[in-house]
Write a protein that holds these residues in place. Structure first.
Motif, mmCIF file in Angstrom:
data_model
loop_
_atom_site.group_PDB
_atom_site.id
_atom_site.type_symbol
_atom_site.label_atom_id
_atom_site.label_comp_id
_atom_site.label_asym_id
_atom_site.label_seq_id
_atom_site.Cartn_x
_atom_site.Cartn_y
_atom_site.Cartn_z
ATOM 1 N N TYR A 1 0.858 -1.195 0.000
ATOM 2 C CA TYR A 1 0.000 0.000 0.000
ATOM 3 C C TYR A 1 0.886 1.234 0.000
ATOM 4 O O TYR A 1 2.006 1.199 0.501
ATOM 5 C CB TYR A 1 -0.971 0.012 1.183
ATOM 6 N N TYR A 2 0.340 2.285 -0.549
ATOM 7 C CA TYR A 2 1.131 3.510 -0.641
ATOM 8 C C TYR A 2 1.007 4.281 0.658
ATOM 9 O O TYR A 2 -0.075 4.692 1.055
ATOM 10 C CB TYR A 2 0.681 4.372 -1.826
ATOM 11 N N ASN A 3 2.150 4.429 1.332
ATOM 12 C CA ASN A 3 2.174 5.145 2.602
ATOM 13 C C ASN A 3 2.349 6.635 2.317
ATOM 14 O O ASN A 3 3.433 7.099 1.988
ATOM 15 C CB ASN A 3 3.330 4.609 3.449
ATOM 16 N N THR A 4 1.258 7.379 2.431
ATOM 17 C CA THR A 4 1.303 8.799 2.069
ATOM 18 C C THR A 4 2.086 9.616 3.083
ATOM 19 O O THR A 4 2.514 10.726 2.792
ATOM 20 C CB THR A 4 -0.116 9.376 1.972
ATOM 21 N N TYR A 5 2.265 9.088 4.292
ATOM 22 C CA TYR A 5 3.038 9.836 5.299
ATOM 23 C C TYR A 5 4.519 9.792 4.946
ATOM 24 O O TYR A 5 5.259 10.724 5.210
ATOM 25 C CB TYR A 5 2.833 9.235 6.685
ATOM 26 N N ARG A 6 4.950 8.643 4.361
ATOM 27 C CA ARG A 6 6.378 8.495 4.031
ATOM 28 C C ARG A 6 6.639 8.652 2.547
ATOM 29 O O ARG A 6 7.780 8.556 2.109
ATOM 30 C CB ARG A 6 6.859 7.114 4.463
ATOM 31 N N ASP A 7 5.571 8.788 1.754
ATOM 32 C CA ASP A 7 5.704 8.894 0.302
ATOM 33 C C ASP A 7 6.443 7.711 -0.294
ATOM 34 O O ASP A 7 7.361 7.865 -1.106
ATOM 35 C CB ASP A 7 6.418 10.199 -0.079
ATOM 36 N N SER A 8 6.066 6.519 0.145
ATOM 37 C CA SER A 8 6.688 5.324 -0.423
ATOM 38 C C SER A 8 5.738 4.142 -0.238
ATOM 39 O O SER A 8 4.802 4.197 0.550
ATOM 40 C CB SER A 8 8.011 5.033 0.276
ATOM 41 N N TRP A 9 6.022 3.070 -0.993
ATOM 42 C CA TRP A 9 5.198 1.878 -0.866
ATOM 43 C C TRP A 9 5.630 1.087 0.350
ATOM 44 O O TRP A 9 6.820 0.917 0.585
ATOM 45 C CB TRP A 9 5.321 1.020 -2.124
ATOM 46 N N ALA A 10 4.641 0.587 1.089
ATOM 47 C CA ALA A 10 4.933 -0.304 2.211
ATOM 48 C C ALA A 10 4.514 -1.696 1.771
ATOM 49 O O ALA A 10 3.569 -1.846 1.000
ATOM 50 C CB ALA A 10 4.150 0.127 3.432
ATOM 51 N N SER A 11 5.225 -2.712 2.235
ATOM 52 C CA SER A 11 4.924 -4.067 1.804
ATOM 53 C C SER A 11 4.929 -5.005 3.011
ATOM 54 O O SER A 11 5.836 -4.951 3.833
ATOM 55 C CB SER A 11 5.985 -4.493 0.789
ATOM 56 N N ILE A 12 3.918 -5.849 3.112
ATOM 57 C CA ILE A 12 3.896 -6.826 4.201
ATOM 58 C C ILE A 12 3.451 -8.171 3.628
ATOM 59 O O ILE A 12 2.771 -8.224 2.600
ATOM 60 C CB ILE A 12 2.953 -6.421 5.352
ATOM 61 N N ARG A 13 3.849 -9.270 4.293
ATOM 62 C CA ARG A 13 3.390 -10.598 3.891
ATOM 63 C C ARG A 13 2.573 -11.190 5.015
ATOM 64 O O ARG A 13 2.947 -11.083 6.178
ATOM 65 C CB ARG A 13 4.588 -11.495 3.580
ATOM 66 N N THR A 14 1.448 -11.774 4.668
ATOM 67 C CA THR A 14 0.567 -12.308 5.700
ATOM 68 C C THR A 14 -0.165 -13.533 5.174
ATOM 69 O O THR A 14 -0.356 -13.674 3.971
ATOM 70 C CB THR A 14 -0.453 -11.230 6.153
#
Ligand code: NAG
Ligand code: NAG
Ligand code: NAG
Ligand code: NAG
Length: 405
Positions: free
Chosen positions: A72-85
């Motif tokens: 998801y695009y983290n608008t606070y950090r201006d970068s994509w965040a990625s997680i595996r679940t």
């Protein structure tokens, strides 16, 4: 005996065949991305719930372990965040005034893939456009929250100049201990306008995200909302240092002070000491930074000068990501100065220019009134002369109008 060996042979062959079949199957194995990706807003001012289903094609693959990669695009950090679940839901924080962008991939592993991981080449994506509600340009400016000496929180903001008159702003907040959003318990106002909010009676919790939304209504329609999410222990402003002591030796000076009262751990504090010295050849000012909770400073000094010190403190960046400088302490001086209360000076400085102008105008009026009164007292004789002159003039030329005269 021959039969037995033959059986073993067949079994081995079958096993080989199965292995071969599986590996060819594995080699060409692809997997589809997840389905039914949905983003729901439970009304927590930016915390959104993301959910999805496994692809249909996976329902018969019992030997597979299925996981997902969520980006998801983290608008606070201006970068994509990625997680595996391995779950089918995830909760993340978003700025609701910006686009929400989420992607999910399927990941396969286990015996069905010969223990290698396979990722779907495609992803399923949802882009939720930022809402365009609200009168343009009415977002608040400089929204910030300050955790005063770790005792109570105060949030502040500035109004945009484009905000229509008679607008009413409201601050809502949410954190995980609350079922639903609540409104600010006590607004701070200036000239009838809301400029802040104090959370004093029920303190906000530390080490948890607190989501804020500042919105409102105006005669021209709803105001553009502003969202913020923060943890208050990262926004501390310490109390001013109160206890400063100055000890002087023959050519040395030692200044020490105490940590400000309160819950801020001493090792988290850094200090700034301002040193002002004044001698026959003028004034000089310098500042010294002290980290690691140091609370003393020794200096070699010129004893023929006056030295004044004041101290302020701040939470070090290792303890909090953002923090604010405390107010300056009262100054201590060497030689000790009589309590030169700076307040009256400050008051004079603080008097706005228009008061001076008003005083000047009043003085001029009074002066001119005095002058006029003086003339009035002196005049009667002159005026009488003028009056008689006029009467004689009018008497001689009675037809002349006053406008022509
Ligand atoms: C399966 O894994 C084994 C061991 O890691 C490896 O020797 C073999 O070549 C793999 N087979 C395929 C088809 O990838
Ligand atoms: C799953 O297995 C059932 C029964 O064996 C079959 O009818 C169905 O088509 C299979 N589904 C997929 C997606 O392969
Ligand atoms: C402001 O936000 C709160 C909380 O989300 C909501 O209940 C309220 O309706 C909003 N008000 C306006 C005018 O948009
Ligand atoms: C301070 O003043 C004294 C007397 O006026 C003088 O003798 C001395 O040299 C001065 N010291 C310094 C460091 O200027």
């Amino acid at each position: 005996m021959a039969r037995k060996s033959r059986l073993t042979y067949t079994a081995t062959l079958m096993l080989l065949l199965i292995t071969w079949k599986e590996s060819t199957y594995c080699n060409g194995l692809t997997v589809s991305p997840p389905e039914n990706l949905v983003i729901t807003d439970p009304g927590h001012l930016g915390q959104l719930e993301i959910s999805w289903n496994p692809p249909d094609s996976l329902s018969n693959m019992t030997e597979c372990s299925v996981r997902y990669q969520l980006e998801y695009y983290n608008t606070y950090r201006d970068s994509w965040a990625s997680i595996r679940t391995s779950k089918r839901t995830y909760t993340a924080q978003f700025d609701l005034m910006k686009d929400v962008r989420v992607r999910v991939y399927t990941l396969l592993s286990g015996t069905c893939t010969n223990d290698t991981m396979i990722k779907s080449t495609d992803y399923t994506e949802v882009i939720q456009k930022a809402p365009s509600t609200g009168v343009v340009g009415t977002e608040v400016l400089d929204f910030k929250c300050v955790f005063h000496n770790m005792e109570y929180t105060e949030c502040q903001w500035r109004r945009s100049e484009k905000i229509p008159d008679n607008s009413q702003q409201k601050l809502y907040f949410w954190h995980k201990e609350l079922g639903q959003t609540e409104e600010c318990p006590k607004y701070n106002t200036l000239g009838g306008v809301r400029i802040g909010c104090t959370f004093a009676d029920v303190p906000l919790p530390v080490f948890t995200d607190i989501n804020f939304c500042l919105n409102g209504s105006s005669p021209e329609g709803p105001l553009k909302p502003t969202f913020a999410s923060l943890q208050i222990q990262n926004h501390v402003k310490c109390a001013a240092t109160k206890k400063l002591h100055l000890q002087t030796g023959p050519d040395k000076l030692e200044l020490h002070w105490e940590h400000p009262d309160g819950k801020v751990p001493g090792h988290c504090l850094e200090y700034e000491v301002e040193h002002n010295q004044e001698g026959p050849d003028g004034k000089e000012s310098s500042t010294e930074s002290l980290t690691g909770g140091r609370t003393s400073l020794t200096l070699s000094i010129d004893i023929n000068k006056t030295h004044c010190f004041r101290v302020r403190s701040k939470v070090h960046k290792y303890c909090a990501s953002t923090s604010y400088w405390s107010d300056w302490s009262h100054p201590v001086c060497q030689p000790e100065q009589k309590d030169v209360t700076p307040e009256p000076d400050a008051i004079w400085d603080a008097i706005p220019v228009y008061i001076y102008i008003a005083v000047a105008i009043i003085a001029m009026l009074v002066l001119s009134l005095c002058v006029w009164a003086m003339f009035k007292l002196k005049k009667p004789v002159q005026e009488k002369k003028a009056e008689s002159l006029l009467t004689s003039l009018f008497a001689r030329r009675p037809l002349l109008g006053p406008t022509e005269a």
